[in-house]
Design a protein around this motif. Structure first.
Motif, PDB file in Angstrom:
ATOM      1  N   PRO A  47      15.282  38.753  52.664  1.00 24.69           N
ATOM      2  CA  PRO A  47      15.902  39.880  53.385  1.00 24.69           C
ATOM      3  C   PRO A  47      16.880  40.673  52.528  1.00 24.69           C
ATOM      4  O   PRO A  47      17.040  41.876  52.717  1.00 24.69           O
ATOM      5  CB  PRO A  47      16.611  39.174  54.542  1.00 24.69           C
ATOM      6  CG  PRO A  47      15.830  37.919  54.761  1.00 24.69           C
ATOM      7  CD  PRO A  47      15.429  37.482  53.397  1.00 24.69           C
ATOM      8  N   TYR A  48      17.518  40.017  51.574  1.00 26.28           N
ATOM      9  CA  TYR A  48      18.479  40.735  50.708  1.00 26.28           C
ATOM     10  C   TYR A  48      17.763  41.824  49.916  1.00 26.28           C
ATOM     11  O   TYR A  48      18.236  42.950  49.806  1.00 26.28           O
ATOM     12  CB  TYR A  48      19.200  39.749  49.782  1.00 26.28           C
ATOM     13  CG  TYR A  48      20.221  38.887  50.496  1.00 26.28           C
ATOM     14  CD1 TYR A  48      19.830  37.766  51.234  1.00 26.28           C
ATOM     15  CD2 TYR A  48      21.577  39.217  50.483  1.00 26.28           C
ATOM     16  CE1 TYR A  48      20.747  36.999  51.919  1.00 26.28           C
ATOM     17  CE2 TYR A  48      22.515  38.451  51.168  1.00 26.28           C
ATOM     18  CZ  TYR A  48      22.089  37.333  51.884  1.00 26.28           C
ATOM     19  OH  TYR A  48      23.012  36.582  52.593  1.00 26.28           O
ATOM     20  N   GLU A  49      16.584  41.483  49.386  1.00 21.62           N
ATOM     21  CA  GLU A  49      15.836  42.470  48.594  1.00 21.62           C
ATOM     22  C   GLU A  49      15.231  43.539  49.510  1.00 21.62           C
ATOM     23  O   GLU A  49      15.155  44.713  49.147  1.00 21.62           O
ATOM     24  CB  GLU A  49      14.767  41.757  47.756  1.00 21.62           C
ATOM     25  CG  GLU A  49      15.357  40.875  46.653  1.00 21.62           C
ATOM     26  CD  GLU A  49      14.311  40.171  45.802  1.00 21.62           C
ATOM     27  OE1 GLU A  49      14.693  39.674  44.722  1.00 21.62           O
ATOM     28  OE2 GLU A  49      13.113  40.097  46.210  1.00 21.62           O
ATOM     29  N   LYS A  50      14.839  43.152  50.725  1.00 26.09           N
ATOM     30  CA  LYS A  50      14.320  44.148  51.676  1.00 26.09           C
ATOM     31  C   LYS A  50      15.407  45.176  51.981  1.00 26.09           C
ATOM     32  O   LYS A  50      15.164  46.387  52.020  1.00 26.09           O
ATOM     33  CB  LYS A  50      13.881  43.477  52.981  1.00 26.09           C
ATOM     34  CG  LYS A  50      12.681  42.553  52.895  1.00 26.09           C
ATOM     35  CD  LYS A  50      12.417  41.896  54.255  1.00 26.09           C
ATOM     36  CE  LYS A  50      11.362  40.812  54.207  1.00 26.09           C
ATOM     37  NZ  LYS A  50      11.202  40.128  55.535  1.00 26.09           N
ATOM     38  N   ILE A  51      16.627  44.695  52.162  1.00 24.81           N
ATOM     39  CA  ILE A  51      17.746  45.589  52.476  1.00 24.81           C
ATOM     40  C   ILE A  51      18.055  46.503  51.290  1.00 24.81           C
ATOM     41  O   ILE A  51      18.366  47.689  51.452  1.00 24.81           O
ATOM     42  CB  ILE A  51      18.970  44.769  52.917  1.00 24.81           C
ATOM     43  CG1 ILE A  51      18.712  44.178  54.305  1.00 24.81           C
ATOM     44  CG2 ILE A  51      20.248  45.603  52.902  1.00 24.81           C
ATOM     45  CD1 ILE A  51      19.690  43.091  54.710  1.00 24.81           C
ATOM     46  N   ALA A  52      17.906  45.983  50.082  1.00 24.09           N
ATOM     47  CA  ALA A  52      18.120  46.827  48.890  1.00 24.09           C
ATOM     48  C   ALA A  52      17.106  47.973  48.872  1.00 24.09           C
ATOM     49  O   ALA A  52      17.451  49.124  48.560  1.00 24.09           O
ATOM     50  CB  ALA A  52      17.979  45.977  47.632  1.00 24.09           C
ATOM     51  N   VAL A  76      18.204  33.993  57.817  1.00 23.60           N
ATOM     52  CA  VAL A  76      19.026  33.554  56.690  1.00 23.60           C
ATOM     53  C   VAL A  76      20.061  32.556  57.208  1.00 23.60           C
ATOM     54  O   VAL A  76      20.295  32.473  58.424  1.00 23.60           O
ATOM     55  CB  VAL A  76      19.756  34.750  56.023  1.00 23.60           C
ATOM     56  CG1 VAL A  76      18.761  35.692  55.351  1.00 23.60           C
ATOM     57  CG2 VAL A  76      20.612  35.506  57.061  1.00 23.60           C
ATOM     58  N   ASP A  77      20.703  31.847  56.302  1.00 23.58           N
ATOM     59  CA  ASP A  77      21.718  30.877  56.720  1.00 23.58           C
ATOM     60  C   ASP A  77      22.977  31.578  57.216  1.00 23.58           C
ATOM     61  O   ASP A  77      23.653  31.110  58.136  1.00 23.58           O
ATOM     62  CB  ASP A  77      22.072  29.950  55.533  1.00 23.58           C
ATOM     63  CG  ASP A  77      20.831  29.199  55.047  1.00 23.58           C
ATOM     64  OD1 ASP A  77      20.764  28.847  53.840  1.00 23.58           O
ATOM     65  OD2 ASP A  77      19.893  29.052  55.881  1.00 23.58           O
ATOM     66  N   ASP A  78      23.313  32.736  56.578  1.00 21.10           N
ATOM     67  CA  ASP A  78      24.583  33.412  56.883  1.00 21.10           C
ATOM     68  C   ASP A  78      24.356  34.896  57.173  1.00 21.10           C
ATOM     69  O   ASP A  78      24.331  35.726  56.257  1.00 21.10           O
ATOM     70  CB  ASP A  78      25.535  33.244  55.692  1.00 21.10           C
ATOM     71  CG  ASP A  78      26.916  33.843  55.975  1.00 21.10           C
ATOM     72  OD1 ASP A  78      27.873  33.522  55.226  1.00 21.10           O
ATOM     73  OD2 ASP A  78      27.027  34.649  56.931  1.00 21.10           O
ATOM     74  N   TYR A  79      24.187  35.232  58.463  1.00 28.32           N
ATOM     75  CA  TYR A  79      23.901  36.628  58.834  1.00 28.32           C
ATOM     76  C   TYR A  79      25.099  37.532  58.553  1.00 28.32           C
ATOM     77  O   TYR A  79      24.954  38.718  58.234  1.00 28.32           O
ATOM     78  CB  TYR A  79      23.499  36.712  60.307  1.00 28.32           C
ATOM     79  CG  TYR A  79      22.106  36.189  60.579  1.00 28.32           C
ATOM     80  CD1 TYR A  79      21.916  34.929  61.143  1.00 28.32           C
ATOM     81  CD2 TYR A  79      20.988  36.932  60.237  1.00 28.32           C
ATOM     82  CE1 TYR A  79      20.638  34.438  61.382  1.00 28.32           C
ATOM     83  CE2 TYR A  79      19.704  36.450  60.471  1.00 28.32           C
ATOM     84  CZ  TYR A  79      19.537  35.199  61.043  1.00 28.32           C
ATOM     85  OH  TYR A  79      18.260  34.707  61.266  1.00 28.32           O
ATOM     86  N   VAL A 132      22.100  36.150  66.722  1.00 30.46           N
ATOM     87  CA  VAL A 132      21.999  36.890  65.446  1.00 30.46           C
ATOM     88  C   VAL A 132      22.690  38.245  65.590  1.00 30.46           C
ATOM     89  O   VAL A 132      23.446  38.676  64.720  1.00 30.46           O
ATOM     90  CB  VAL A 132      20.523  37.075  65.037  1.00 30.46           C
ATOM     91  CG1 VAL A 132      20.407  37.996  63.818  1.00 30.46           C
ATOM     92  CG2 VAL A 132      19.855  35.726  64.756  1.00 30.46           C
ATOM     93  N   MET A 133      22.470  38.910  66.735  1.00 29.16           N
ATOM     94  CA  MET A 133      23.114  40.222  66.967  1.00 29.16           C
ATOM     95  C   MET A 133      24.633  40.080  66.930  1.00 29.16           C
ATOM     96  O   MET A 133      25.330  40.923  66.354  1.00 29.16           O
ATOM     97  CB  MET A 133      22.676  40.773  68.322  1.00 29.16           C
ATOM     98  CG  MET A 133      21.219  41.182  68.408  1.00 29.16           C
ATOM     99  SD  MET A 133      20.662  41.321  70.115  1.00 29.16           S
ATOM    100  CE  MET A 133      21.587  42.761  70.663  1.00 29.16           C
ATOM    101  N   ASP A 134      25.145  39.001  67.516  1.00 27.34           N
ATOM    102  CA  ASP A 134      26.599  38.780  67.485  1.00 27.34           C
ATOM    103  C   ASP A 134      27.082  38.672  66.043  1.00 27.34           C
ATOM    104  O   ASP A 134      28.144  39.177  65.686  1.00 27.34           O
ATOM    105  CB  ASP A 134      26.951  37.496  68.257  1.00 27.34           C
ATOM    106  CG  ASP A 134      26.679  37.620  69.757  1.00 27.34           C
ATOM    107  OD1 ASP A 134      26.589  36.571  70.437  1.00 27.34           O
ATOM    108  OD2 ASP A 134      26.505  38.769  70.223  1.00 27.34           O
ATOM    109  N   ALA A 135      26.261  38.045  65.180  1.00 28.54           N
ATOM    110  CA  ALA A 135      26.666  37.831  63.780  1.00 28.54           C
ATOM    111  C   ALA A 135      26.497  39.089  62.928  1.00 28.54           C
ATOM    112  O   ALA A 135      27.299  39.350  62.029  1.00 28.54           O
ATOM    113  CB  ALA A 135      25.827  36.703  63.175  1.00 28.54           C
ATOM    114  N   THR A 136      25.469  39.893  63.236  1.00 25.82           N
ATOM    115  CA  THR A 136      25.211  41.086  62.410  1.00 25.82           C
ATOM    116  C   THR A 136      25.910  42.335  62.953  1.00 25.82           C
ATOM    117  O   THR A 136      25.987  43.346  62.269  1.00 25.82           O
ATOM    118  CB  THR A 136      23.704  41.384  62.371  1.00 25.82           C
ATOM    119  OG1 THR A 136      23.256  41.621  63.718  1.00 25.82           O
ATOM    120  CG2 THR A 136      22.925  40.233  61.759  1.00 25.82           C
TER     121      THR A 136
END
Ligand code: LRH
Ligand code: MN
Length: 393
Positions: A47-52, A76-79, A132-136
């Motif tokens: 996901p990190y590379e997708k976001i890039a 991911v482990d840490d949203y 996940v929404m709460d975390a992101t």
């Protein structure tokens, strides 16, 4: 293009600068059909590379500041750390898409499954997505259910609707803050006899009974051929129940091609209804997203081109002479009314869009600028080894 009056140009500029188009993390990953998924060089591995890559689209278009995630494809482990990474890249995390269409247990349905334990498992995933929404910090929980049956008699259609309503009710109760539930409908595939949320009416009925946080998502590829999608747009906007749009285009079924590629006139008619309802502004609450699969074409340029296609259709819709249209409609002058719309549609808006990009400090030619940027060469060199991301099916 006729010389625009200063007021028209200012209105165009203000509306197009405020336009927001969310891109989909899965559009940057490998995708295909049941026949073949063609891998491409430089495809993200996480996901990190997708976001890039999504941030790169925003850098060249200026109007794509959020990226939708799909769980578990983007688990991911840490949203919170993923949200921080997105911020560093200049974007934010958008809608969280649940996925209850790839687990073996969901063969006969997820939230509609006759088996209570299977339904519990499906609802547990929907609730996980709200976590996940709460975390992101995401506002929208986007729900598309592949649930359906392939043969008459396979299951009880009404009982499945009861099960669906119960699962939606429980998930709706978990939403907090300004969070919303966006329910997406689709006529068929993977179910081939009856899909449990097949059309806008079924989605609207469920959203109406849930409450104001529940809104309908229209995906361009989810209708029977010949469906007048802009009519559905007008009706749902009138009812205050259009929460999102999955843009793509198709020649036949859910082809997920670049928006505007197959039917640019349909896209214009859709944006015309959006503009007429003053629903283009982000404050109007319609989440405009790209939901596409770039099976054979280079992915990042395809997403950039898609954003530009939406901008072009929007600019044409903003150029409709509303007063002349109203006058012709009130006079019952069918041909004149149609001509007003066609004049706007046949207007080449590419020069003014290029100027507006330059005014905004962007390259007038985003696709060319991306090609000249060396970004593809960089990711092709860097992203060697590891497992390329895909639909994990
Ligand atoms: C279903 C759909 C849905 C997403 C998926 C990737 O066809 O349109 O919006 O979950 O594509
Ligand atoms: Mn969709």
């Amino acid at each position: 293009m006729p010389e625009l009056s200063p007021t028209t140009r200012a209105r165009l500029e203000q509306a197009l600068r405020a336009q927001r188009i969310e891109t989909a993390s899965w559009a940057y990953a490998n995708s295909g059909t049941r026949f073949k998924v063609f891998a491409q060089e430089g495809v993200p591995r996480d996901p990190y590379e997708k976001i890039a890559d999504a941030a790169t689209v925003h850098r060249f278009t200026g109007v794509a500041p959020t990226v939708a995630l799909h769980i578990p494809w983007d688990r991911v482990d840490d949203y919170a750390d993923l949200a921080r990474h997105a911020k560093e890249q200049g974007v934010a995390l958008g809608a969280i898409n649940a996925n209850v269409f790839q687990d073996d247990d969901f063969k006969l349905g997820s939230v509609t499954n006759p088996d209570t334990a299977v339904r519990r498992k499906a609802v547990a995933h929907l609730l996980e997505c709200v976590d996940v929404m709460d975390a992101t910090g995401s506002r929208d929980l986007k729900l598309w259910f592949s649930d359906g049956i392939n043969y008459p008699g396979q299951d009880d259609v009404r009982a499945r609707q009861d099960r669906l309503a119960e699962a939606l009710r429980e998930t709706y109760g978990r939403l907090g803050g300004d969070q919303r539930m966006l329910l997406e409908y689709k006529l068929f595939e993977p179910a081939f006899y009856a899909t449990d949320v097949p059309d806008w009416g079924t989605a609207y009925a469920h959203c109406l009974s849930l409450g104001e946080r529940a809104q309908v998502v229209i995906d361009t590829g989810h209708h029977a051929p010949g469906t007048n999608i802009e009519f559905i747009v007008a009706v749902l906007l009138r009812a205050g129940k259009l929460g999102g749009f999955d843009f793509n285009s198709r020649f036949y079924a859910d082809d997920d091609l670049m928006v505007g590629a197959a039917d640019p006139f349909q896209l214009f008619r859709i944006m015309h209804e959006i503009v007429l309802a003053d629903a283009l502004r982000p404050e109007a609450g319609v989440a405009f997203m790209l939901d596409q699969c770039h099976n054979i074409e280079p992915k990042i340029p395809a997403v950039i081109r898609s954003v530009m296609n939406v901008q072009e259709a929007t600019a044409k819709a903003l150029l409709v002479d509303r007063a002349a249209l109203r006058a012709a409609q009130d006079a019952g002058d069918v041909l004149a009314a149609n001509a007003v719309l066609m004049d706007a549609y046949h207007t080449d808006v590419r020069p003014v869009l290029a100027e507006l990009r330059a005014d905004a400090g962007l390259d007038p030619d985003p696709v060319g600028a991306y090609a000249r940027s060396g970004y593809f060469e960089k990711i092709r060199a860097e992203r060697v080894g590891g497992q390329q991301a895909g639909w994990g099916a």
